[in-house]
Write an enzyme that holds these catalytic residues in place. Sequence first.
Site, mmCIF file in Angstrom:
data_model
loop_
_atom_site.group_PDB
_atom_site.id
_atom_site.type_symbol
_atom_site.label_atom_id
_atom_site.label_comp_id
_atom_site.label_asym_id
_atom_site.label_seq_id
_atom_site.Cartn_x
_atom_site.Cartn_y
_atom_site.Cartn_z
ATOM 1 N N ARG A 129 0.816 -1.215 0.000
ATOM 2 C CA ARG A 129 0.000 0.000 0.000
ATOM 3 C C ARG A 129 0.855 1.273 0.000
ATOM 4 O O ARG A 129 0.400 2.321 -0.416
ATOM 5 C CB ARG A 129 -1.001 -0.024 1.154
ATOM 6 C CG ARG A 129 -2.136 -1.032 0.926
ATOM 7 C CD ARG A 129 -3.131 -1.075 2.066
ATOM 8 N NE ARG A 129 -2.543 -1.395 3.340
ATOM 9 C CZ ARG A 129 -2.349 -2.628 3.811
ATOM 10 N NH1 ARG A 129 -2.731 -3.662 3.107
ATOM 11 N NH2 ARG A 129 -1.788 -2.826 4.978
ATOM 12 N N GLU A 169 7.981 -9.279 16.358
ATOM 13 C CA GLU A 169 7.637 -9.730 17.706
ATOM 14 C C GLU A 169 7.921 -11.224 17.855
ATOM 15 O O GLU A 169 8.446 -11.675 18.867
ATOM 16 C CB GLU A 169 6.163 -9.433 17.998
ATOM 17 C CG GLU A 169 5.776 -9.688 19.432
ATOM 18 C CD GLU A 169 4.356 -9.257 19.726
ATOM 19 O OE1 GLU A 169 3.873 -9.624 20.808
ATOM 20 O OE2 GLU A 169 3.733 -8.573 18.900
#
Length: 171
Positions: free
Chosen positions: A58, A95
């Site tokens: 995007r 993460e």
Amino acid sequence: MDIKDHIRGIPDFPKPGILFYDISTLLAHPDAWQVTMGRMARDISRFQPDMLVGIESRGFLVAAPLALKLGCGFAMLRKQGKLPGKTVSYEYDLEYGSDVVEMQEDAIEKGQRVVVLDDLMATGGTMLAGIELIRQVGGEVVAASTIVELSFLEGRNKLDVPFTSLVAYDE
């Protein structure tokens, strides 16, 4: 015009508990998209960039029209294995695990002033990886920018360049 009026929140996407901020409704509204690009162009032009780099995918929708509007070059930052020709890569931690971003090795000339763009800033990991990769090839990253910022995730705090966004969500 309030840009937030044209950004749709989709609950539980891509997984339960996540609220996804979808810019496709913004892209579909020509007046809102023109206003968005105009405001971003105003914010970014003060950094006097030579090149805009969009983060897959995007970010391409943001960076390419802005590059045209500002008379800058445009380069793509993509996931590993998606670009033809010789590439340079940067591995960064997530993460849970890691990821790799790449760009064509000749996409940026040494010393070019670069602004990195994406549609949304969350934790800042991918944006930071893009900045580091651009520096690795000799670009001077002068700023980063997005349409949407999830300010409660404090991604901008990871960056050591000026950061701008048009709209912020605090939760």
